[in-house]
Structure formats: C-alpha cells, structure tokens
Write an enzyme that holds these catalytic residues in place. Structure first.
Site, PDB file in Angstrom:
ATOM      1  CG  ASP A  92      44.838 162.713  -2.794  1.00 52.54           C
ATOM      2  OD1 ASP A  92      45.450 163.211  -1.659  1.00 52.54           O
ATOM      3  OD2 ASP A  92      45.263 161.842  -3.676  1.00 52.54           O
TER       4      ASP A  92
ATOM      5  CG  ASP B  23      47.468 163.561   2.049  1.00 54.78           C
ATOM      6  OD1 ASP B  23      47.106 162.685   2.606  1.00 54.78           O
ATOM      7  OD2 ASP B  23      48.589 163.721   1.098  1.00 54.78           O
ATOM      8  CD  GLU B  24      44.269 159.500   0.583  1.00 54.70           C
ATOM      9  OE1 GLU B  24      43.527 159.300  -0.531  1.00 54.70           O
ATOM     10  OE2 GLU B  24      45.473 158.929   0.609  1.00 54.70           O
TER      11      GLU B  24
END
Length: 370
Positions: free
Chosen positions: A28, A122-123
C-alpha cells in the site's frame, strides 16, 4: 473486504496456516496522490496537502500525513477539511501522472510474481508462495525498489492470507513492514481494537462496544449464531475475521464489475437535504474508483435502509456511461428525490455504479469536481 460466508471445508483445518499456508504480501503506497505532489513540488514538502477540490462542493481525494494529523481524510468535504486545517493546501489531481507511476510500481511487482491483484492505483495483493526466497525478503526488496525508482515510500504487510496481510500493511504506516507469521494470526487479531477490523465502520464499532465487544478477543468469544442474530449476514464475516481466517486466493487481473459505497448514520435522516448530504461521501468513493481504474459505468443504484431495517433500491441506466462526478452526483440527487416523501427515518444510504466499460475511459483525463 469479504471473507468466506461459510467455514472452511471439513478437510481443511479451522486455523489458517496449519495446512499449506500461502505467502501473501499486501503493498500500500503511503498517501499516494499527496506524496506524488510533494515529491514533484518541493514547496509542498512538510506542509498539509489535500489533493482535490477547494470549492464548496469539492472533495478531498487524498491527504498528506501532515494533513491527517489535523483529522483531514479522503472523501471529506473540502470545507470540512479547511475547518480542521486552515493552512491546508489544495492541489488539483493529475491522474495521468498517478497512473504512470502505478504502472511503474506494477512492473516491480511483476519481477517477483505473476499473481498480482490490484485493488486501486496505490495498493495490491501479491501471492509469492511459489517465488524463490522468503515473503518478508521479497516485500523488503519491493519497498526498496519502489523508493529507489520512484522516490516514494510504501508500506507492506506479509502473512498467510489476504485479510491478515492487509491488516499488517496498515499496522506501521507510513513506510512500515509488518509480518504476521503462520500460527500467529489469531493472536494478532485478538488484541486489535474492533474499529480496526475492515468492514466495521464507526456506527457498528460503537454498537459493538455497547455490547461489550471492544477487541478481536471479545468478538471471538461470541458464537456464530449470536453474531448472526446481532448483525445478520455480516455476523459470519465477523466470526471468521476474529479467528484470522480467510481462504480467498489472490486473483490476477481481477475485473471489478461494480463499485459501491454506503454509510450508516448514528441518527436517522429525515429530510431530502439530509439524504443528499449523507449521499455525498458515497458519490466521492464511487467516483474515486472510476478515476483509479479508468472505468465508467452506465447504471446508478441508490440504496436506502429505513430505521425499521426495511430496504429499497432505485436505479437509473443511461445510454452512455456516467462521464463525470458532477453527473454521478446529479443522478444520485434525482434518485433521492424519487424516494421522497420518506416512509420512515433513514439509517443507511448508499450508491453503486455498475455496467462498467474500460474502453469508455481509456483515453480520458479523469478529474474530480473542482
């Protein structure tokens, strides 16, 4: 996050990790959008930054850690964010830049495994069970490479299932690496405040604490039947989460066919104005998914749950995908007007977008309503 709705099959042990444990990493990025802006503009470093719109109807898409110390969070209205942090600096989002960096990070993952399940820009989850070396070593190498190649930090969680890996990545943010080894998941979960469980929102957490359920250990002490009676279908999820059990595989190239968000309120909503205001966070969350995934949908569905737990939905499907956050917001408002006058107070309101088409957004520059 959804855990299995049924217990493990009879030939599988009740404790995850006692039988052929997987090696799962959850990566993350730390305050991704805001961190990119601070990286690219030295004048923003060390300052409270919000990516999003500063106008009255603007919404915070991401907040730097400096802003989070004031209580600024994503999906918060810009005006509320400014009240909490008058020195907050708003920056217009640059989604093409975020997508390019996300692809760069994705290529780093691919050097270690083909089993990558992106959740957003983003993860992602990675299954490194078949990869050479330890999962902890791989996670450390990925974080170091991300920092070297992009100048950004990432937090990672390592464990034997997705649920625990996600909890682990949140444990020491920012720039942290946490490992929950096989056999230690239940012990890790038992000490957690119930509000940290994914799927337990503020209202449910408050209700649980009123019932004497303050930690994972308290939750684990309740039977499946009791949790089902108290929380309905969610009770089964809470039962297995308290035991650190999650048999879901990492699914590469997962196609998400809908995006939805809903909120339960501490006090019932009774007016059209209150319903429209209550819907705003769901609109923001759904549109964030559209921006992150590059997809647009044609069907908007409003969900309303009354104080007596009766539930209705109202949908609208257009000939073309919903092309902007303003358009999504307008449709949501129209659907709210369609349920007026209310038959009772409203305890929950949600919005979902479905009928996704990636092609409809492939070459578009997506932006928040600023």
């Amino acid at each position: 996050m959804t855990l299995p709705s049924s217990p493990p099959a009879p030939h599988r042990p009740a404790v995850e990790g006692a039988f052929a444990p997987r090696k799962i990493i959850h990566v993350d990025m730390d305050a991704f959008y805001a961190s990119v802006e601070q990286r690219d503009d030295p004048a923003l470093r060390g300052r409270p930054v919000a990516v999003g719109g500063s106008r009255q109807r603007g919404v915070v898409a991401a907040a730097s850690y400096e802003a989070r110390r004031f209580g600024v969070r994503s999906a918060m209205s810009s005006m509320a964010a400014l009240r909490r942090c008058p020195e907050l600096v708003f920056v217009r989002p640059r989604f093409e830049a975020y997508k390019a960096i996300s692809q760069q990070i994705r290529s780093i993952f691919a050097d270690h495994t083909a089993l990558i399940e992106p959740l957003s820009l983003d993860e992602a989850y990675l299954d490194v069970t078949a990869a050479a070396g330890s999962a902890t070593g791989i996670a450390a190498a990925i974080r170091a490479r991300i920092l070297a190649d992009t100048g950004l930090t990432a937090s990672a969680g390592v464990s034997y299932n997705k649920f625990l890996a996600k909890l682990a990545s949140d444990h020491r943010k920012p720039d942290g690496l946490t490992v929950i080894a096989p056999g230690r998941g239940e012990a890790f979960v038992e000490g957690l405040d119930i509000a940290r469980f994914h799927g337990v929102g503020p209202v449910t957490a408050a209700r649980m604490k009123d019932l004497g359920i303050a930690t994972g250990a308290d939750l684990r002490a309740r039977s499946s039947e009791e949790l089902d009676a108290l929380f309905g279908k969610a009770g089964r999820y809470y039962y297995w989460a308290a035991r650190g059990v999650d048999h879901r595989p990492v699914r590469p190239d997962r196609v998400r066919r809908s995006s939805g968000s809903e909120h339960t309120f501490a006090e019932d909503l009774t007016t059209e104005t209150e319903l429209i205001a209550g819907l705003a966070p769901a609109v923001a969350a759904v549109w964030r998914h559209c921006e992150a995934s590059g997809t647009l949908g044609r069907t908007v569905t409003l969900k309303v749950k009354y104080a007596d737990f009766r539930q209705i939905t109202r949908s609208r499907t257009g000939a073309e995908p919903v092309a902007s956050r303003d358009a999504l917001d307008a449709i949501g408002r129209d659907l709210v007007r369609g349920v007026m006058p209310l038959r009772a107070g409203v305890r929950l309101i949600g919005l979902a977008l479905s009928g996704f088409s990636a092609e409809a957004a492939t070459d578009r520059q997506l932006a928040l309503a600023l």
